[in-house]
Design a protein around this motif. Structure first.
Motif, PDB file in Angstrom:
ATOM      1  N   PHE A   1       1.038  -1.142   0.072  1.00  0.00           N
ATOM      2  CA  PHE A   1       0.032  -0.266   0.088  1.00  0.00           C
ATOM      3  C   PHE A   1       0.624   1.688   0.220  1.00  0.00           C
ATOM      4  N   ASP A   2       1.404   1.883   1.162  1.00  0.00           N
ATOM      5  CA  ASP A   2       2.342   2.657   0.947  1.00  0.00           C
ATOM      6  C   ASP A   2       3.308   2.615  -0.166  1.00  0.00           C
ATOM      7  N   GLN A   3       4.184   1.826  -0.366  1.00  0.00           N
ATOM      8  CA  GLN A   3       4.592   1.443  -1.791  1.00  0.00           C
ATOM      9  C   GLN A   3       4.386   2.351  -3.138  1.00  0.00           C
ATOM     10  N   HIS A   4       3.631   1.812  -3.186  1.00  0.00           N
ATOM     11  CA  HIS A   4       2.631   1.834  -4.593  1.00  0.00           C
ATOM     12  C   HIS A   4       2.263   3.621  -3.816  1.00  0.00           C
ATOM     13  N   HIS A   5       1.478   4.199  -3.225  1.00  0.00           N
ATOM     14  CA  HIS A   5       0.795   5.354  -4.114  1.00  0.00           C
ATOM     15  C   HIS A   5       2.397   6.407  -3.163  1.00  0.00           C
ATOM     16  N   ASN A   6       3.194   6.356  -3.133  1.00  0.00           N
ATOM     17  CA  ASN A   6       4.522   6.671  -2.343  1.00  0.00           C
ATOM     18  C   ASN A   6       5.013   6.796  -4.179  1.00  0.00           C
ATOM     19  N   GLN A   7       5.025   5.593  -4.624  1.00  0.00           N
ATOM     20  CA  GLN A   7       5.840   5.230  -5.871  1.00  0.00           C
ATOM     21  C   GLN A   7       4.952   6.452  -6.720  1.00  0.00           C
ATOM     22  N   LEU A   8       3.318   6.145  -7.125  1.00  0.00           N
ATOM     23  CA  LEU A   8       3.044   7.504  -7.842  1.00  0.00           C
ATOM     24  C   LEU A   8       2.805   8.392  -7.630  1.00  0.00           C
ATOM     25  N   SER A   9       3.374   8.787  -5.981  1.00  0.00           N
ATOM     26  CA  SER A   9       3.575  10.391  -6.048  1.00  0.00           C
ATOM     27  C   SER A   9       5.090  10.737  -6.827  1.00  0.00           C
ATOM     28  N   THR A  10       5.932  10.071  -6.899  1.00  0.00           N
ATOM     29  CA  THR A  10       7.449  10.294  -7.143  1.00  0.00           C
ATOM     30  C   THR A  10       7.390  10.207  -9.044  1.00  0.00           C
ATOM     31  N   GLN A  11       6.312   9.172  -9.682  1.00  0.00           N
ATOM     32  CA  GLN A  11       5.842   9.031 -11.260  1.00  0.00           C
ATOM     33  C   GLN A  11       5.175   9.791 -11.381  1.00  0.00           C
ATOM     34  N   ILE A  12       4.755  10.505 -11.038  1.00  0.00           N
ATOM     35  CA  ILE A  12       3.446  11.324 -11.353  1.00  0.00           C
ATOM     36  C   ILE A  12       4.161  13.445 -11.724  1.00  0.00           C
TER      37      ILE A  12
ATOM     38  N   GLY B   1     -22.359   4.210   7.100  1.00  0.00           N
ATOM     39  CA  GLY B   1     -20.971   4.996   7.004  1.00  0.00           C
ATOM     40  C   GLY B   1     -19.882   4.512   5.781  1.00  0.00           C
ATOM     41  N   ASN B   2     -18.395   4.865   5.835  1.00  0.00           N
ATOM     42  CA  ASN B   2     -17.323   3.823   4.680  1.00  0.00           C
ATOM     43  C   ASN B   2     -16.661   4.114   5.108  1.00  0.00           C
ATOM     44  N   TRP B   3     -15.417   3.081   4.697  1.00  0.00           N
ATOM     45  CA  TRP B   3     -14.675   2.883   5.069  1.00  0.00           C
ATOM     46  C   TRP B   3     -13.326   2.720   4.429  1.00  0.00           C
ATOM     47  N   GLY B   4     -12.455   2.787   3.229  1.00  0.00           N
ATOM     48  CA  GLY B   4     -12.271   2.367   2.354  1.00  0.00           C
ATOM     49  C   GLY B   4     -13.173   2.519   1.165  1.00  0.00           C
ATOM     50  N   GLY B   5     -12.368   1.702   0.040  1.00  0.00           N
ATOM     51  CA  GLY B   5     -13.003   1.592  -1.031  1.00  0.00           C
ATOM     52  C   GLY B   5     -11.516   2.828  -2.348  1.00  0.00           C
ATOM     53  N   SER B   6     -11.594   2.100  -3.505  1.00  0.00           N
ATOM     54  CA  SER B   6     -10.963   2.631  -4.294  1.00  0.00           C
ATOM     55  C   SER B   6     -10.863   3.427  -5.728  1.00  0.00           C
ATOM     56  N   PHE B   7     -10.282   3.803  -6.794  1.00  0.00           N
ATOM     57  CA  PHE B   7     -10.646   4.205  -7.693  1.00  0.00           C
ATOM     58  C   PHE B   7      -9.672   3.459  -8.302  1.00  0.00           C
ATOM     59  N   LEU B   8     -10.053   3.699 -10.201  1.00  0.00           N
ATOM     60  CA  LEU B   8      -8.694   3.609 -11.331  1.00  0.00           C
ATOM     61  C   LEU B   8      -8.813   4.255 -12.011  1.00  0.00           C
ATOM     62  N   THR B   9      -7.511   5.276 -12.119  1.00  0.00           N
ATOM     63  CA  THR B   9      -7.456   6.260 -12.694  1.00  0.00           C
ATOM     64  C   THR B   9      -6.170   6.166 -14.473  1.00  0.00           C
ATOM     65  N   VAL B  10      -6.106   6.959 -15.024  1.00  0.00           N
ATOM     66  CA  VAL B  10      -4.879   6.371 -16.467  1.00  0.00           C
ATOM     67  C   VAL B  10      -4.468   7.711 -16.249  1.00  0.00           C
ATOM     68  N   PRO B  11      -3.435   8.206 -15.816  1.00  0.00           N
ATOM     69  CA  PRO B  11      -2.395   8.744 -15.709  1.00  0.00           C
ATOM     70  C   PRO B  11      -2.657   9.703 -17.094  1.00  0.00           C
TER      71      PRO B  11
ATOM     72  N   SER C   1       7.010  10.217 -15.712  1.00  0.00           N
ATOM     73  CA  SER C   1       7.198   9.105 -15.877  1.00  0.00           C
ATOM     74  C   SER C   1       7.239   7.500 -14.710  1.00  0.00           C
ATOM     75  N   GLY C   2       7.663   7.043 -16.161  1.00  0.00           N
ATOM     76  CA  GLY C   2       7.367   5.755 -15.071  1.00  0.00           C
ATOM     77  C   GLY C   2       5.579   4.998 -14.528  1.00  0.00           C
ATOM     78  N   ALA C   3       4.806   5.508 -14.328  1.00  0.00           N
ATOM     79  CA  ALA C   3       3.212   5.582 -13.855  1.00  0.00           C
ATOM     80  C   ALA C   3       2.736   4.483 -14.772  1.00  0.00           C
TER      81      ALA C   3
END
Length: 426
Positions: free
Chosen positions: A71-82, A301-311, A86-88
């Motif tokens: 989880f953390d690696q995924h979002h942190n790498q996406l930050s760097t890639q954005i 109520g809600n806790w969690g859930g995701s989205f698919l995006t296209v850089p 490149s790299g996303a």
């Protein structure tokens, strides 16, 4: 998705929201032998493998690869890639708690409305669609995948020991509000001295805050955590219950927390849809039938859930948008829910499907999870998250831990939370 959401959410609550410089991955797309290669990046198993095989059969000119990270690696790498451009991957999952962070750089993501996404708006739960569109009418940042609608999981045997009702409908009547929930906890503790009422003050506070339309930020993204009466009301109610020893003082998703579930150290737990898998794994088959599920206090109520995006950096934006659309379609979400992952769909049409509504979980006394969680998801009001929402939330969770540890009373804990949040947001 469901089975690993617990770990991912725990990390999300502790993660900083600044863009983190981690090494980027290689390019997510290519063309070889006349075939386009698309990469889908997720955090843990989203249940996409059989769907991808199906997609490749109907799209022989496309090769789809998965990139699964922590989880953390995924979002942190996406930050760097954005940030680097490149790299996303071509299709990238973003967890709902992180979405506000990437809202600040939405210009780096494809507007899926340009590829027909607006035609799907009526399929989604209203609040889920609003999250994915960032509250706009013409920009779609991501297609919603699953939702983590809330309920309360409870130990029937401990309720019986305390002389409380054990049937889920009667249990739900005990706590129409959170005040009623804490009052029931006091009744429980008067009868059962060696067990806690709930597992963690942080989990309770999170569930309560996730029911608010505006929590730490208003619609203009202005911090209101120190002035919003709901924040103080929910914090103080949780802190008082914690000071009264209703909490088992277990760090969420730790080894001790898992052991506490197995040993039955608490009578209730806030229970997003994905939590049922966590409880089943931690408690083990020896505890099958001891747990059940009832409606959450305060409505949905809600806790969690995701989205698919296209850089935008994808070399094949059109094809990536089509793949994201397929992976989140009604047919695909139903297959994921009825498969091993069991993630709760975010589409109204799927939630209303007779097969989905009729789903029961044997481990939880055949609790009608398809219907119960769907009702919670449908009754939820939109929960606005500011771009620095996590930076604001963390100090309040830390302050509640001080109460659990006996290092602060509720009043001092509130002052500490306000002070630390102010420092974080400067």
């Amino acid at each position: 998705m469901g089975r690993t959401r617990a770990r991912r959410t725990a990390v999300a609550l502790a993660a900083a929201t600044a863009l983190v410089a981690l090494p980027g991955c290689g390019s997510g797309s290519d063309v070889a032998d006349g075939k386009i290669t698309l990469t889908v990046a997720t955090f843990s198993d989203f249940g996409y493998k059989p769907l991808i095989e199906e997609y490749k059969r109907t799209h022989p000119d496309i090769v789809v690869k998965e990139r699964i990270s922590q989880f953390d690696q995924h979002h942190n790498q996406l930050s760097t890639q954005i940030s680097s451009g490149s790299g996303a991957a071509d299709v990238v999952a973003i967890e709902e708690g992180y979405l506000p962070k990437f809202r600040a750089v939405k210009d780096k993501f494809t507007n899926l409305a340009d590829y027909g996404a607006l035609s799907r708006s009526d399929e989604y739960l209203g609040w889920k669609w609003k999250q994915g569109t960032l509250g706009t009418s013409d920009f779609v940042m991501g297609y919603g995948t699953d939702v983590g609608s809330l309920a309360i999981c409870y130990r029937k045997d401990l309720f019986a020991k305390a002389g409380l009702p054990t049937e889920r409908t009667e249990v739900a009547k005990l706590w129409p509000t959170w005040d009623d929930y804490f009052a029931t906890g006091k009744r429980f503790q008067d009868k059962v001295k060696d067990k806690a009422w709930f597992d963690s003050s942080g989990n309770i506070f999170t569930a309560m805050m996730n029911q608010t339309e505006f929590g730490f930020f208003d619609a203009q993204d202005t911090y209101i955590g120190d002035t919003n009466p709901k924040v103080r009301e929910f914090f103080e109610a949780t802190a008082r219950a914690t000071a009264d020893k209703q909490s088992a003082n277990l760090q969420p998703f730790s080894q001790q927390w898992n052991a506490g579930i197995k040993l039955g150290r608490m009578a209730t737990m806030t229970c997003p849809a994905w939590m049922t898998g966590q409880i089943k794994t931690a408690a083990g088959e020896a505890n099958a039938g001891k747990w059940d599920i009832a409606a959450v206090p305060g409505g949905g109520g809600n806790w969690g859930g995701s989205f698919l995006t296209v850089p935008k950096q994808s070399k094949h934006v059109k094809e990536a948008a089509e793949l994201a659309d397929f992976l989140t379609s009604a047919e695909s979400q139903k297959k994921i829910f009825t498969g091993p992952v069991g993630a709760l769909p975010s589409l109204v049409t799927v939630l209303d499907d007779p097969e989905v509504k009729g789903t029961k979980q044997a481990y939880f006394n055949d609790a009608p999870t398809g219907e119960l969680f769907a009702v919670s998801a449908k009754s939820l009001k939109p929960n606005y998250r500011g771009t620095k929402d996590q930076q604001a939330r963390i100090p309040f969770g830390n302050a509640l831990q001080l109460v659990e540890q006996g290092k602060a009373d509720p009043g001092k804990a509130w002052d500490k939370a306000i002070e630390e949040a102010d420092k974080n947001l400067r």
